[in-house]
Design a protein around this motif. Structure first.
Motif, PDB file in Angstrom:
ATOM      1  N   ARG A  45      34.198  11.409  12.866  1.00  0.00           N
ATOM      2  CA  ARG A  45      33.290  10.325  12.894  1.00  0.00           C
ATOM      3  C   ARG A  45      31.853  10.639  12.057  1.00  0.00           C
ATOM      4  NH1 ARG A  45      30.541   7.900  18.301  1.00  0.00           N
ATOM      5  NH2 ARG A  45      29.609   9.957  18.210  1.00  0.00           N
ATOM      6  N   TYR A  58      30.860  -1.796  26.013  1.00  0.00           N
ATOM      7  CA  TYR A  58      30.682  -0.527  25.038  1.00  0.00           C
ATOM      8  C   TYR A  58      31.210  -0.994  23.883  1.00  0.00           C
ATOM      9  CZ  TYR A  58      30.529   1.588  29.858  1.00  0.00           C
ATOM     10  OH  TYR A  58      30.134   1.770  31.285  1.00  0.00           O
ATOM     11  N   GLU A 113      35.547   8.324  22.101  1.00  0.00           N
ATOM     12  CA  GLU A 113      34.474   8.438  22.974  1.00  0.00           C
ATOM     13  C   GLU A 113      34.857   7.598  24.173  1.00  0.00           C
ATOM     14  OE1 GLU A 113      29.517   7.800  22.784  1.00  0.00           O
ATOM     15  OE2 GLU A 113      30.725   7.305  21.141  1.00  0.00           O
ATOM     16  N   GLN A 161      42.236  14.420  24.490  1.00  0.00           N
ATOM     17  CA  GLN A 161      40.878  14.524  25.229  1.00  0.00           C
ATOM     18  C   GLN A 161      40.029  15.881  25.111  1.00  0.00           C
ATOM     19  OE1 GLN A 161      37.815  14.025  26.270  1.00  0.00           O
ATOM     20  NE2 GLN A 161      38.394  14.546  28.035  1.00  0.00           N
ATOM     21  N   ASN A 221      36.857  16.184  25.050  1.00  0.00           N
ATOM     22  CA  ASN A 221      35.256  15.921  25.141  1.00  0.00           C
ATOM     23  C   ASN A 221      34.331  15.832  23.999  1.00  0.00           C
ATOM     24  OD1 ASN A 221      35.387  16.011  28.157  1.00  0.00           O
ATOM     25  ND2 ASN A 221      36.174  17.862  27.820  1.00  0.00           N
ATOM     26  N   SER A 222      34.625  15.287  22.938  1.00  0.00           N
ATOM     27  CA  SER A 222      33.952  15.380  21.715  1.00  0.00           C
ATOM     28  C   SER A 222      34.038  13.777  21.279  1.00  0.00           C
ATOM     29  CB  SER A 222      34.656  16.243  20.613  1.00  0.00           C
ATOM     30  OG  SER A 222      33.855  15.949  19.507  1.00  0.00           O
ATOM     31  N   PRO A 223      32.721  13.099  21.201  1.00  0.00           N
ATOM     32  CA  PRO A 223      32.852  11.715  20.736  1.00  0.00           C
ATOM     33  C   PRO A 223      33.182  11.470  19.341  1.00  0.00           C
ATOM     34  CG  PRO A 223      30.605  12.516  21.587  1.00  0.00           C
ATOM     35  CD  PRO A 223      31.547  13.555  21.909  1.00  0.00           C
ATOM     36  N   GLU A 224      32.789  12.722  18.431  1.00  0.00           N
ATOM     37  CA  GLU A 224      32.796  12.571  17.187  1.00  0.00           C
ATOM     38  C   GLU A 224      34.141  12.939  16.616  1.00  0.00           C
ATOM     39  OE1 GLU A 224      30.651  14.875  18.573  1.00  0.00           O
ATOM     40  OE2 GLU A 224      29.004  13.461  18.391  1.00  0.00           O
ATOM     41  N   MET A 276      37.088   9.668  26.298  1.00  0.00           N
ATOM     42  CA  MET A 276      36.480  10.725  26.971  1.00  0.00           C
ATOM     43  C   MET A 276      35.605  10.092  28.225  1.00  0.00           C
ATOM     44  SD  MET A 276      33.451  13.062  25.306  1.00  0.00           S
ATOM     45  CE  MET A 276      32.171  11.766  25.475  1.00  0.00           C
ATOM     46  N   LYS A 277      35.050   9.252  27.938  1.00  0.00           N
ATOM     47  CA  LYS A 277      34.148   8.798  29.173  1.00  0.00           C
ATOM     48  C   LYS A 277      35.147   8.245  30.319  1.00  0.00           C
ATOM     49  CE  LYS A 277      30.029   7.632  26.266  1.00  0.00           C
ATOM     50  NZ  LYS A 277      29.306   8.608  27.012  1.00  0.00           N
ATOM     51  N   MET A 320      31.709   1.736  20.680  1.00  0.00           N
ATOM     52  CA  MET A 320      32.032   3.096  20.203  1.00  0.00           C
ATOM     53  C   MET A 320      33.335   3.075  19.839  1.00  0.00           C
ATOM     54  SD  MET A 320      32.342   4.500  24.147  1.00  0.00           S
ATOM     55  CE  MET A 320      30.765   4.206  24.521  1.00  0.00           C
ATOM     56  N   GLU A 361      30.557   2.310  12.683  1.00  0.00           N
ATOM     57  CA  GLU A 361      30.929   3.885  12.574  1.00  0.00           C
ATOM     58  C   GLU A 361      31.813   4.059  11.250  1.00  0.00           C
ATOM     59  OE1 GLU A 361      30.735   5.333  17.116  1.00  0.00           O
ATOM     60  OE2 GLU A 361      32.679   4.743  16.401  1.00  0.00           O
TER      61      GLU A 361
END
Length: 228
Positions: free
Chosen positions: A71, A211, A217, A45, A47-50, A220-221, A213, A80
């Motif tokens: 991504r 959600y 991501e 993890q 902290n990057s959604p990409e 991360m959330k 995604m 995506e």
């Protein structure tokens, strides 16, 4: 292109969603053990959604390799595109080696130094214990009478990968982060997947929170407490 929905409410709601989805796709409601894949995926993890780093190996001795996916977004937020590559051999118990391998990964268009500075193996290695069902579907599989009665139109398509999964997330420390469900469609154009996604969500009429995604991501959330 890939389109994935995550459902975050109770297991009863997950099951009701699966029953409704499998019904319209003409899939069996009772699945044999041979039709289900059980596996544990382990993610870093960052902290990057990409960007997502997944550990592939034997959790019993913590050794294996890292695979990463990057991504690439298109014009539509409904689908995506991900590029997947191998990174290097690691041990989940060796923080320095994990950071060394991630830091030296090529083809990532942004610096990871700040994200890795606070990386904690016990907190930021997230295990995903998953049970999933996969099937290749086409529009000819769908019960159009059911959708027509609901006022939903589905585009014509062939050979899209469909996945239904139930999974739980937990930190490497053992802290449990909850149980979730996902639906995934993969292997067609961005436009087709966007149309299919709109039809699916309209038909399901799900009253809870959904959600749209990718796994990096979503994890991360959940890890940061944005999704509970």
């Amino acid at each position: 292109w890939e389109l994935r929905f995550f459902f975050v409410d109770s297991p009863d709601d997950f099951n009701a969603t699966r029953v409704k989805m499998f019904d319209v796709l003409n899939l069996p409601q009772v699945l044999l053990p041979s039709q289900l894949e059980k596996r544990t995926d382990s993610y870093l993890q960052l902290n990057s959604p990409e960007l997502g780093f997944k550990f592939r190996g034997a959790l019993k001795n913590d050794t294996g390799s890292l695979e990463y996916k990057l991504r690439t977004r298109g014009e539509s937020p409904n689908a995506e595109n991900w590029v997947k590559r191998q990174s290097g051999c690691v041990s989940l118990a060796d923080r320095e080696k994990l950071i060394e391998v991630v830091s030296s990964t090529d083809s990532i268009p942004f610096s990871l130094d700040e994200k890795l500075q606070d990386f904690d193996v016990q907190r930021d290695v997230i295990h995903c214990d998953k049970e999933r069902f996969n099937r290749i579907i086409s529009s000819s599989n769908i019960q159009h009478v059911v959708l027509d009665s609901a006022g939903v139109t589905v585009p014509s398509f062939n050979g899209i990968g469909f996945e239904y999964a139930k999974f739980s997330l937990r930190r490497n420390s053992g802290e449990k982060l909850g149980q979730y469900c996902s639906l995934n469609f993969e292997g067609s154009t961005q436009e087709k997947l966007g149309q299919l996604g709109a039809a699916v969500t309209s038909y399901l009429g799900y009253q809870g929170t959904v959600y749209c995604m990718g796994y990096p991501e979503f994890i991360m959330k959940v890890s940061n407490g944005e999704i509970r």
